[in-house]
Design an enzyme around this catalytic site. Structure first.
Site, PDB file in Angstrom:
ATOM      1  N   ASP A 158       0.787  -1.079   0.015  1.00 54.68           N
ATOM      2  CA  ASP A 158       0.062  -0.083   0.076  1.00 54.68           C
ATOM      3  C   ASP A 158       0.795   1.501  -0.254  1.00 54.68           C
ATOM      4  O   ASP A 158       2.160   1.159  -0.238  1.00 54.68           O
ATOM      5  CB  ASP A 158      -1.249  -0.121   1.081  1.00 54.68           C
ATOM      6  CG  ASP A 158      -0.318  -0.161   2.529  1.00 54.68           C
ATOM      7  OD1 ASP A 158       0.498   0.228   2.801  1.00 54.68           O
ATOM      8  OD2 ASP A 158      -1.142  -0.873   3.318  1.00 54.68           O
ATOM      9  N   LYS A 196      -3.727   2.564  -0.783  1.00 58.87           N
ATOM     10  CA  LYS A 196      -5.020   3.636  -0.303  1.00 58.87           C
ATOM     11  C   LYS A 196      -4.683   4.872   0.225  1.00 58.87           C
ATOM     12  O   LYS A 196      -3.728   5.071   1.375  1.00 58.87           O
ATOM     13  CB  LYS A 196      -5.696   2.635   1.084  1.00 58.87           C
ATOM     14  CG  LYS A 196      -6.179   1.302   0.697  1.00 58.87           C
ATOM     15  CD  LYS A 196      -6.738   0.944   2.010  1.00 58.87           C
ATOM     16  CE  LYS A 196      -7.001  -0.697   1.960  1.00 58.87           C
ATOM     17  NZ  LYS A 196      -7.456  -1.325   3.276  1.00 58.87           N
ATOM     18  N   MET A 226      -3.073   8.126  11.651  1.00 53.50           N
ATOM     19  CA  MET A 226      -4.059   8.966  10.721  1.00 53.50           C
ATOM     20  C   MET A 226      -5.048   9.990  11.104  1.00 53.50           C
ATOM     21  O   MET A 226      -6.224  10.108  10.830  1.00 53.50           O
ATOM     22  CB  MET A 226      -4.857   7.850   9.980  1.00 53.50           C
ATOM     23  CG  MET A 226      -3.953   6.749   9.257  1.00 53.50           C
ATOM     24  SD  MET A 226      -4.871   5.397   8.528  1.00 53.50           S
ATOM     25  CE  MET A 226      -5.046   4.501   9.971  1.00 53.50           C
TER      26      MET A 226
END
Lengths: 255, 255
Positions: A35, A57, A171
């Site tokens: 990713d 992503k 995040m």
């Protein structure tokens, strides 16, 4: 003969922070599905002729849906391939590794998990800041700021504020103002130290630090855009990093 | 010329879970100060002629006091040595690495921290159990069951019980009954899944699982004595491990 899938943590960014086992699996894999958080430096350690599939992503831009990633892992293993599913940090900390393992087991594919250095501990080392320090934190909690869609993360902010130990938000940059607001509304002091560590352990690492009440300003003034963790709690005062005053001084010197 | 001290995480036990950086530092160090959780397999990866100093700590038996460890690190660096302070797991998660870094900086010794795979994530991978799983946990908290002396850990049990996500207790075996009791008294259900992972990632790994209300019985019947983490929360139901019923069946088969 059915192949095998290894769900592997790539660590926080610095290729030197791969585990020996992750390195060996990268050098053995026929196919690597990776990713966005896995750097080219790390991918370059894989077998030269291994197939590399980006299933990355971005935060609100899932280029390959989770179900399709799982279907691809299963299909590749059924072709007899040795597959590495390479994930930033540790696969079992906000990595959806659990879902992938469930899907593989359900499909009868031999699957194994290799842990990695998770972003929180990688970034803490990079900032020279213990996550738990006897003087000020007996616990550390990891949460994610990334909820499905545009929603705010569904967390018990009252309990998180009450814990008054170290809180690490993965995040969390886009939701930082909301998160700081909720913690303060539930009783965590606006003067609580915070540190924001962007691209921790990488060459372009940046660390800014200040108080919970100014978290949004720190992110804005510090120009934080990349993957980052937010560290909230007394330990953050010990981080090596620039304050708003440092950033303002630098701006004056440049101007 | 003053030497350097590297505070290095050795990971959860399996030597393959050392980072590449930790391995390189072990092969470069003149002296290695290590504690009880670092296995001989890992120490054997160091430079053959490196001096190995055991400064281990059993739980209530600090063989070398913390201040003396710090004094030794400083003295060795002042002799010009390249020193590795090797700690089980990650040095900044309940590792007292923060205190050692403080002492080294205060003494003007160049000091660096290398993160490691912490016990919680190492054990989770070994048990095939995600610490956060979208279906049941949006957060994970690490606490230590090890308080100074015989005291119970000073934690906000009410907030920990309210969080209702994943709770990982390091060094919690001797206090397991107390911890389970406090969580239940503060509203965490006695039926909450738990898993106990002993010697996680090592060859002698053992995993038992059950419910929070039977945690003490699991530890007793499972014969858990070594270093272990307790995982409390819905995710623990997914751990590969033996239940009390499995253990009873095994006993009947042996008898």
């Amino acid at each position: 003969k059915t192949g095998t899938v290894h769900i592997v943590g790539a660590g926080p960014g610095d290729p030197d922070l791969l585990t020996i086992k992750a390195l060996r699996l990268l050098q053995r894999a026929d196919v690597i599905l990776h990713d966005r958080l896995v750097s080219d430096d790390i991918l370059s350690l894989a077998r030269r002729d291994a197939e590399r599939l980006y299933v990355g992503k971005a935060k609100s831009n899932h280029s390959v849906p989770q179900e399709e990633i799982e279907a691809r892992l299963i299909a590749l293993a059924r072709e007899g391939k040795t597959v590495v599913r390479l994930k930033g940090g540790d696969p079992f900390v906000f990595g959806r590794g659990g879902e992938e393992l469930d899907a593989l087991r359900k499909a009868g594919i031999p699957a194994f998990v290799t842990p990695g250095v998770t972003a929180a501990t990688g970034c803490a080392a990079a900032a020279n800041m213990a996550l738990t320090h006897r003087d000020c934190a007996q616990a550390v909690t990891f949460v994610t700021g990334h909820a499905k869609g545009e929603a705010d993360p569904a967390l018990d902010w009252s309990a998180l504020a009450a814990l008054k130990n170290t809180l690490v938000v993965y995040m969390g940059v886009t939701k930082a103002e909301t998160i700081a607001g909720k913690l303060i509304a539930h009783g965590r002091g606006a003067e609580t130290p915070v540190a924001v560590i962007e691209n921790g352990t990488r060459e372009n690492q940046k660390i800014v630090k200040g108080a919970l009440g100014e978290l949004a300003a720190l992110i804005e003034t510090g120009g934080i855009k990349g993957p980052a963790v937010l560290v909230i709690g007394e330990v953050a005062a010990r981080a090596d990093g620039e304050t708003l005053a440092d950033l303002a001084l630098k701006e004056r010197l440049v101007a």
